[in-house]
Design a protein around this motif. Structure first.
Motif, PDB file in Angstrom:
ATOM      1  N   ALA A   1       9.004   0.575  -3.080  1.00 41.95           N
ATOM      2  CA  ALA A   1       8.597   1.912  -3.057  1.00 41.95           C
ATOM      3  C   ALA A   1       7.441   1.870  -4.074  1.00 41.95           C
ATOM      4  O   ALA A   1       7.625   1.008  -5.067  1.00 41.95           O
ATOM      5  N   CYS A   2       6.681   2.765  -3.720  1.00 40.45           N
ATOM      6  CA  CYS A   2       5.585   3.369  -4.746  1.00 40.45           C
ATOM      7  C   CYS A   2       6.306   3.483  -6.285  1.00 40.45           C
ATOM      8  O   CYS A   2       7.047   4.248  -6.567  1.00 40.45           O
ATOM      9  N   TRP A   3       5.623   2.661  -7.443  1.00 36.30           N
ATOM     10  CA  TRP A   3       6.283   2.968  -8.753  1.00 36.30           C
ATOM     11  C   TRP A   3       6.171   4.309  -9.385  1.00 36.30           C
ATOM     12  O   TRP A   3       6.844   4.744  -9.967  1.00 36.30           O
ATOM     13  N   ARG A   4       5.258   4.894  -8.633  1.00 36.05           N
ATOM     14  CA  ARG A   4       4.870   6.175  -9.167  1.00 36.05           C
ATOM     15  C   ARG A   4       5.646   7.623  -8.229  1.00 36.05           C
ATOM     16  O   ARG A   4       6.272   8.421  -8.809  1.00 36.05           O
ATOM     17  N   CYS A   5       5.434   7.504  -6.915  1.00 31.64           N
ATOM     18  CA  CYS A   5       5.917   8.498  -6.080  1.00 31.64           C
ATOM     19  C   CYS A   5       7.009   8.067  -5.565  1.00 31.64           C
ATOM     20  O   CYS A   5       7.386   9.041  -4.658  1.00 31.64           O
ATOM     21  N   LYS A   6       7.379   6.846  -5.441  1.00 32.23           N
ATOM     22  CA  LYS A   6       8.531   6.605  -4.914  1.00 32.23           C
ATOM     23  C   LYS A   6       8.696   6.404  -3.285  1.00 32.23           C
ATOM     24  O   LYS A   6       9.614   6.279  -2.599  1.00 32.23           O
TER      25      LYS A   6
ATOM     26  N   TRP B   1       0.836  -1.469  -0.063  1.00 30.60           N
ATOM     27  CA  TRP B   1      -0.074  -0.049   0.034  1.00 30.60           C
ATOM     28  C   TRP B   1       0.894   1.420  -0.002  1.00 30.60           C
ATOM     29  O   TRP B   1       1.903   1.316   0.801  1.00 30.60           O
ATOM     30  N   CYS B   2       0.405   2.337  -0.889  1.00 31.79           N
ATOM     31  CA  CYS B   2       1.399   3.267  -0.704  1.00 31.79           C
ATOM     32  C   CYS B   2       0.486   4.438   0.086  1.00 31.79           C
ATOM     33  O   CYS B   2      -0.432   4.891  -0.143  1.00 31.79           O
ATOM     34  N   PRO B   3       1.407   4.846   1.125  1.00 33.33           N
ATOM     35  CA  PRO B   3       0.694   6.012   2.064  1.00 33.33           C
ATOM     36  C   PRO B   3       0.274   7.212   1.687  1.00 33.33           C
ATOM     37  O   PRO B   3      -0.391   8.072   1.887  1.00 33.33           O
ATOM     38  N   ARG B   4       1.107   7.642   0.619  1.00 29.67           N
ATOM     39  CA  ARG B   4       0.921   8.931  -0.182  1.00 29.67           C
ATOM     40  C   ARG B   4      -0.068   8.777  -1.293  1.00 29.67           C
ATOM     41  O   ARG B   4      -1.007   9.689  -1.033  1.00 29.67           O
ATOM     42  N   CYS B   5      -0.308   8.039  -2.110  1.00 30.25           N
ATOM     43  CA  CYS B   5      -1.158   7.799  -3.093  1.00 30.25           C
ATOM     44  C   CYS B   5      -2.199   6.997  -2.279  1.00 30.25           C
ATOM     45  O   CYS B   5      -3.517   7.088  -2.801  1.00 30.25           O
ATOM     46  N   GLU B   6      -2.318   6.755  -1.217  1.00 31.50           N
ATOM     47  CA  GLU B   6      -3.401   5.949  -0.344  1.00 31.50           C
ATOM     48  C   GLU B   6      -4.268   4.887  -1.192  1.00 31.50           C
ATOM     49  O   GLU B   6      -5.444   4.789  -1.277  1.00 31.50           O
TER      50      GLU B   6
HETATM   51 ZN   LIG Z   1       2.512   6.600  -4.232  1.00 34.25          ZN
END
Ligand SMILES: [Zn+2]
Ligand SMILES: [Zn+2]
Length: 961
Positions: free
Chosen positions: A404-409, A184-189
């Motif tokens: 890490a998130c592939w988009r926002c790292k 789960w990406c905590p920034r992109c939620e």
């Molecule tokens: Zn993200």
């Protein structure tokens, strides 16, 4: 007047390319190219994998796009009907994240505040902007496509076709809502599916790891347990051990710890310890222990309700969570809610779980002072508590690769959530098995692609297709009933309209996106209550995987359709659609696509048609900087496409790409580019320049020659056979989708042309030479046209006065006769002997201009007289003896040979002097010279060669008579 336009001997390729580009588009060349074969019965179906329309192109994009242009051009010259359609990938997290950056948004609350409808509009605008930039850049690369008819994955056709697919998935019983602990990406939620976790998205990270001391209930013994993710400690439910493994109870400073026998030396390094007891893991199962957070309301509540299965030692299942002793203590912290394996083991053992984090990774309510704190960002909060309460044995830094998130790292966490999945293993045969079958029908280039795809298919979990908390993407067509839990899947726009009970008016005339789509309500098909669309959007690979169904349509003007409907042919004219499906060819960079585009294409075609979606895929590796490192803006070795096009031109770039073995990583940089231009483009240009300059000065033109009569001169014959052989090799290799070897045969041919044919023909300025060279250059322009479209069109139009090489037909090769093959192989041997001869001369320090009597050589005899003569001329020797035991030059310089050398030397000097005083080609001259040949033959030879009528002794001087 000269027939050919004269040529700049120092060409500015980028400038010439820009001018030609202007001509191609404003004078309708591209349009003619696109429509050239629209009535043909031969189809070539190329499917473009959509490029993400989110940023300008880098040079790495130009690699794949060169292939995407190469084969359609080749097939166009061969007369195949095609769609010539390029595609843009438009929806998904990648666009959202860039728009969020632009707007300075920190999290999803900012988007909600800004307004979802406005946010979605900005996403669309960004896609529009960059797709048009990428279009211009692709044109600059020389890529010919139906640019006005590119497809966009945001289109209604594309979105509704995915709905159709999902409906069929549901009818097969493969669509379900599952509850799992997912990355789960905590920034992109939002959840990051297994498909999206690529190797390159793991980063080197250093985290604090902790050896935890869990006191065993009613005992003075402790469990020693290790974790690298302290934020998950409040979620701890159990400690897992391996039943068969040896564990020891070791005493350190009067305190007793349980840990794996094999781990003790490492864990207690530098400490005095003694082993008190040794047992198998199975004897520890069932022990209870206490933790540092047992007093928190959320934890104690779970403990109360599940006292039997809370803070207990359990036996692991090797298939789910194998235990090693190379790291940690052999006792594994099991946080059921915060790890994929932990969740699976918990499910199998019926363990409870403690949900600890919200969508943004802050601790939930019920964790006292932790609540609201971000779990991932402040590991110290947890570690401080562990230390303060005496639960920490030791804390140390730990370096590992962390996803890490592939988009926002942002570093990922694990979170329990309801998501939507496509089941891989239900039904017989299962989707997994069917997909494997179809994968094997595909021609994978390089071959290892098949194994890579099958490996992924063997190991992947069910396909997680939902993305929670996101806005710009496919609206999953699932309407769920809150009363009875039933869900209905909608298969298209008409069905949506028909079944909607309210909200259709908000949707009408608009695309099926958030927020308007969420207004549409339906009646549950089971209980009749009102149902609403589920909140998430779809995994973006659904968008790209459906394109062979959604983009083959009557809109494609290049394909020659003239149907009134604009809907995809898959739904309106399946028979016509089948002429384009399975598509013949796709090409993409290999890394990543096995899990993504290849996977989603295969999945969707397996569900809809149970067929392989494409027949051949050409994969290629990764582009690196010239220094061998990955290209990064911050390292100064990344190159933007526009910059490269301005600096080195597209043809040089394209030739670098096709001369690269696609299976190997490619180094790209300006040094290599310069070398490429020198080695290939300038070599070709010089040949072309040589031909045009002399043909013009001799007033030669194709009309003035009898072009159909082939020269009987042996070198002319040879070069035409080599040309024919090259046509065959390039054609065969292109048919096999091999860019490297097809361009390689051209490379070798251009070398032969320059280093042998033109070189050996320098003194010939006859019709045979001109008409042969003309034919070679015209055919070579056609052969090279798909590879380097600019230079070839410049050459071809000047040579032939026709409109464009890109409207020409592909050259056809003739079968080689035995005689032809003999000539090729004898000439090959001659070139080998020439090399030996020259190196023998060099060894003995005898220049080529000194004639020698004999060369003895190990090679077999050259049987064709004229070929042997070339050999003698090139090496300047009188005779040759074959089949000798060693290679040897007769070094004896007889008076005759000396005289011959001196005569030739004198001829050279006289010719130079002729030039100096500006004599015309047929002016007769008078010569005075300090030395005159005694031999009559030599004297005659000199007079004829130099048009000299009077020869006297004296200082060297030449005068016109
Ligand atoms: Zn993200
Ligand atoms: Zn219902």
């Amino acid at each position: 007047m000269s027939y050919f336009d004269s040529i700049d001997p120092k060409p500015d390729f980028p400038k010439m390319e820009r001018e030609l580009l202007e001509h191609w588009y404003s004078d309708g060349i591209v349009d003619k190219y696109l429509k050239k074969n629209k009535d043909s019965e031969k189809y070539f179906s190329f499917q473009d994998g959509p490029i993400t329309a989110n940023n300008p192109m880098g040079v790495h994009h130009a690699w794949g796009r060169t292939y995407k242009d190469l084969w359609p051009r080749f097939k166009s010259m061969q007369g195949f009907r095609q769609r010539h359609q390029n595609g843009f990938d438009c929806q998904g997290l990648w666009v959202e994240v860039e728009v969020e950056k632009e707007q300075g948004f920190k999290n999803k609350k900012d988007i909600e505040k800004f307004g979802v409808a406005k946010f979605v509009e900005l996403c669309k605008e960004r896609v529009k902007k960059y797709s048009s930039i990428q279009t211009e850049q692709s044109k600059r690369l020389g890529y010919f496509a139906d640019w006005d008819n590119s497809y966009y994955t945001l289109s209604d056709d594309n979105n509704y076709m995915i709905w159709h697919f999902l409906k069929v998935v549901h009818e097969n019983g493969w669509l379900y809502k599952g509850n799992d602990s997912v990355p789960w990406c905590p920034r992109c939620e939002t959840a990051i599916s297994q498909h999206e976790m690529l190797t390159e998205d793991y980063k080197e990270a250093v985290h604090e790891s902790i050896y935890m001391k869990f006191p065993i209930v009613d005992s003075d013994e402790n469990l020693l347990v290790w974790t690298t993710t302290p934020w998950t400690i409040p979620a701890n439910i159990a400690v897992a051990v391996d039943k068969k493994l040896d564990y020891v109870l070791a005493e350190v400073d009067g305190t007793k710890y349980w840990l794996a026998d094999e781990a003790k030396e490492r864990v207690f390094a530098g400490l005095d310890f003694k082993v008190v007891k040794k047992v198998k893991g199975s004897e520890l199962v069932g022990l209870h222990y206490t933790g540092a957070f047992d007093n928190l309301p959320a934890v104690s509540e779970v403990a109360k309700e599940n006292s039997e299965k809370f803070h207990i030692v359990v036996a692991t299942n090797d298939l789910i969570m194998p235990i090693t002793t190379t790291e940690g203590t052999g006792m594994v912290h099991t946080a059921v809610s915060a790890g994929t394996e932990d969740f699976k083991l918990g499910k199998e053992l019926g363990l409870p779980m403690i949900l600890v984090i919200n969508d943004d990774a802050s601790y939930m309510e019920g964790f006292d002072e932790l609540s609201g704190q971000n779990a991932k960002w402040h590991p110290r909060i947890i570690l401080d508590i562990m230390e303060a309460k005496g639960f920490a044995f030791k804390i140390e830094k730990y370096a590992h690769r962390y996803p890490a998130c592939w988009r926002c790292k942002t570093e990922l966490v694990w979170k329990v959530t309801d998501e939507w999945y496509i089941a891989m293993d239900s039904g017989k045969p299962s989707l997994r098995e069917r997909m494997k079958g179809n994968t094997k029908k595909i021609n994978w280039i390089p071959e290892f692609g098949l194994k890579r795809e099958l490996d992924w298919l063997n190991n992947m979990h069910d396909w997680l297709i939902s993305k929670k908390n996101r806005y710009w993407g496919l609206a999953l067509p699932i309407w769920e009933c809150t009363s009875c839990g039933n869900f209905d899947v909608i298969g298209g726009k008409e069905e949506l309209k028909e079944k909607s009970v309210s909200g259709w008016d908000k949707m009408d005339g608009k695309s099926p996106h958030k927020p308007q789509i969420d207004e549409v309500k339906m009646k549950c098909s089971k209980c009749g209550e009102l149902s609403s669309r589920i909140e998430p959007v779809g995994n973006p690979w659904l968008d790209a995987g459906i394109v062979q169904y959604s983009t083959i349509s009557s809109n494609n003007k290049a394909s020659g359709f003239n149907v009134s409907s604009t809907k995809p042919l898959y739904l309106t004219d399946k028979k016509e659609w089948e002429k384009w499906f399975p598509v013949d060819f796709i090409t993409e960079s290999f890394p990543g696509q096995f899990k993504n585009w290849f996977y989603s294409m295969i999945a969707m075609s397996t569900v809809l048609e149970n067929k392989n979606p494409f027949k051949t895929v050409l994969g290629f590796a990764t582009q690196l900087g010239e220094d061998g490192r990955a290209m990064h803006k911050s390292w100064g070795n990344a190159i933007e496409f526009n910059e490269a096009a301005d600096k080195i031109g597209s043809d040089v770039m394209r030739w670098m790409f096709v001369r690269q073995d696609p299976a190997q990583n490619m180094l790209f940089g300006y040094k290599i580019a310069d070398e490429t231009r020198r080695q290939f483009h300038l070599k070709l240009w010089n040949i072309y320049n040589f031909f045009v300059t002399y043909a013009n000065s001799d007033s030669w033109s194709p009309a003035s020659s009898q072009a159909t009569v082939h020269s009987s001169q042996i070198l002319d014959k040879w070069v035409l056979i080599r040309l024919n052989e090259t046509v065959k090799s390039v054609t065969d290799n292109l048919e096999k989708f091999d860019p490297y070897n097809s361009s390689g045969s051209i490379d070798v041919f251009v070398d032969d042309l320059s280093l042998w044919y033109i070189r050996r023909s320098r003194d010939r300025k006859d019709n045979n030479f001109y008409s042969t060279t003309y034919e070679v250059l015209v055919t070579l322009s056609k052969l090279l046209a798909p590879f380097i479209p600019f230079l070839t069109d410049i050459m071809y139009t000047n040579l032939t006065k026709e409109e464009s090489v890109h409207l020409a037909s592909w050259p056809v090769s003739n079968p080689l006769s035995n005689q032809d093959s003999n000539l090729l192989s004898e000439m090959q041997i001659v070139r080998e002997i020439v090399e030996i001869g020259h190196s023998l001369r060099k060894e003995n320090n005898i220049p080529v201009r000194q004639p020698l009597r004999e060369l003895r050589i190990k090679n077999e005899e050259i049987k064709i007289r004229e070929v042997e003569q070339i050999l003698l001329d090139e090496l300047n020797i009188k005779s040759i003896k074959y089949g000798q035991t060693e290679n040897k030059l007769n070094l004896e310089i007889t008076p005759e040979l000396k005289e011959e050398a001196d005569t030739r030397d004198l001829i050279r000097k006289i010719q130079a002097a002729r030039k100096e005083i500006g004599t015309a080609l047929n002016d007769r001259i008078k010569v005075t010279t300090p030395w005159i040949p005694i031999d009559k033959k030599m004297l005659e030879f000199l007079k004829t060669k130099t048009l000299c009528d009077v020869l006297e002794l004296g200082e060297l001087n030449v005068t016109k008579i």
